[in-house]
Design a protein around this motif. Structure first.
Motif, mmCIF file in Angstrom:
data_model
loop_
_atom_site.group_PDB
_atom_site.id
_atom_site.type_symbol
_atom_site.label_atom_id
_atom_site.label_comp_id
_atom_site.label_asym_id
_atom_site.label_seq_id
_atom_site.Cartn_x
_atom_site.Cartn_y
_atom_site.Cartn_z
ATOM 1 N N LYS A 278 -64.741 4.741 -17.370
ATOM 2 C CA LYS A 278 -63.627 5.382 -18.082
ATOM 3 C C LYS A 278 -62.729 6.177 -17.144
ATOM 4 C CE LYS A 278 -65.943 5.930 -22.482
ATOM 5 N NZ LYS A 278 -66.048 6.646 -23.728
ATOM 6 N N SER B 121 -60.627 3.888 -14.922
ATOM 7 C CA SER B 121 -59.578 3.279 -15.738
ATOM 8 C C SER B 121 -58.420 4.248 -15.916
ATOM 9 C CB SER B 121 -60.100 2.919 -17.124
ATOM 10 O OG SER B 121 -61.219 2.094 -17.017
ATOM 11 N N THR C 96 -70.392 4.410 -25.103
ATOM 12 C CA THR C 96 -69.614 3.469 -25.922
ATOM 13 C C THR C 96 -69.849 3.795 -27.384
ATOM 14 O OG1 THR C 96 -71.409 1.878 -26.066
ATOM 15 C CG2 THR C 96 -69.780 1.488 -24.343
ATOM 16 N N GLU D 137 -58.491 4.326 -24.140
ATOM 17 C CA GLU D 137 -59.440 3.405 -23.535
ATOM 18 C C GLU D 137 -58.901 1.980 -23.582
ATOM 19 O OE1 GLU D 137 -63.312 3.296 -25.445
ATOM 20 O OE2 GLU D 137 -64.140 3.118 -23.430
ATOM 21 N N ASN E 240 -60.538 -1.745 -23.621
ATOM 22 C CA ASN E 240 -61.827 -2.412 -23.775
ATOM 23 C C ASN E 240 -61.716 -3.882 -23.371
ATOM 24 O OD1 ASN E 240 -64.150 -3.610 -25.042
ATOM 25 N ND2 ASN E 240 -64.288 -1.715 -26.228
#
Ligand code: ADP
Length: 301
Positions: free
Chosen positions: A100, A103, A146, A260, A262
């Protein structure tokens, strides 16, 4: 085409739908259990073996790699890439998206709107870390969590200090984030395929809860997204290098903020809510863009 679906369980909704959609469009679909694929990595001719036989003749691979098998799954996918099989999402991009913090750093570098987020190692730095994200209320997130597990809302700075200390004591990597109150316990899941948002839904947390994850009891509904939200989702997927992505966005007072991105977004919630044939659109993307030896990275980088 002959298409492999890398998935631990052929009965999962997303896996079933992708197989069904592929077959309907005339493709040969083979579910490969990620953890049962094994490989000779030093061979000059890269190969994957499966139940005693080499996997051969595949044109494309759809990775559905769960968070708990990221490391092994990315190794198998990389091997497919080295064999020249076209991946729906590349291993490098999936590995990126699973961290995370990494990212968010990549997204911020490209100027994509994000909640103010801090990261620290030492308990001595907690007070300033909290000040950096504008104090309480704030959200603390375990980096590898998650489905909303490991995401905690702290209403006061005292509570935040204690929780951060506790996580640090447990050697858990966490990030601290400003709480976007005006989102009202809702977020928007944009399902990106290629350079389009092909479906979007709003997820609303149940009363008394701020996490909107469907696994945490949230409910989904149809939503019309703004052009700015659409552009943000498409850009976020592109920055991550993902062809197919579920981009989660919070509606803040100062525009869309990406929470986020995914890399194996589930199909059940989005297909049920929007009545879109997402699986078929994913297969069509492969038909249009797939081909032998077209991966950009072949697992490099
Ligand atoms: P996970 O990957 O475990 O789902 P998320 O970071 O997506 O974790 O957080 C879970 C949920 O918590 C989100 O879907 C959202 O509803 C809520 N949430 C997360 N971060 C914030 C934030 N900074 N402000 C407001 N709500 C948040």
């Amino acid at each position: 085409m002959k298409i492999a679906v890398l998935s631990r369980n052929p009965r999962l909704y997303s896996t079933r739908r992708l197989v069904e959609a592929g077959q309907l469009r005339g493709h040969e679909m083979v579910v490969v259990d990620t953890l049962r694929a094994y490989m000779n990595i030093a061979s000059h001719k890269p190969q994957i073996h499966y139940r005693g036989k080499p996997l051969e003749g595949f044109d494309a691979v759809i990775p559905r790699i769960g968070a708990s098998v990221t490391f092994y799954g990315c190794a198998v996918l990389r091997q497919f890439e080295m064999m020249g099989v076209f991946p729906l999402n590349e291993s490098v991009a999936i590995a990126r998206s699973r961290d995370k913090l990494r990212s968010l750093q990549l997204l911020s570098r490209r100027g994509i709107g994000l909640p103010v987020t801090g990261f620290a190692h030492s308990p001595d730095d907690i007070p300033d870390l909290i000040a950096m994200v504008n104090g309480a209320p704030l959200v603390i997130k375990v980096l590898e969590g998650t489905q909303g597990i490991g995401v905690v809302l702290c209403e006061t700075e005292k509570a935040a200090e204690s929780v951060i200390e506790a996580f640090m004591g447990l050697k858990q990597n966490i990030m601290v984030q400003e709480y976007i109150k005006e989102a009202g316990g809702a977020d928007i899941r944009c399902f990106v395929v290629g350079d389009k948002v092909i479906a979007a839904m709003k997820r609303q947390a149940k009363p008394g809860e701020f996490r909107s994850n469907l696994h945490r009891g949230g409910s989904a509904s149809l939503i019309k997204i703004t052009p700015e939200e659409r552009m943000t989702a498409i850009r976020a997927a592109k920055v991550m290098g993902l062809s197919v992505a579920g981009v989660d966005i919070l509606r803040s007072n100062h525009g869309p903020l990406v929470m986020e991105v995914n890399s194996s977004p589930g199909l059940e919630g989005i297909e049920t809510t929007t009545s879109q044939d997402v699986a078929s659109l994913v297969i069509q993307y492969l038909e249009k863009n797939g081909g032998p030896h077209l991966t950009r990275t072949k697992g490099k980088g």
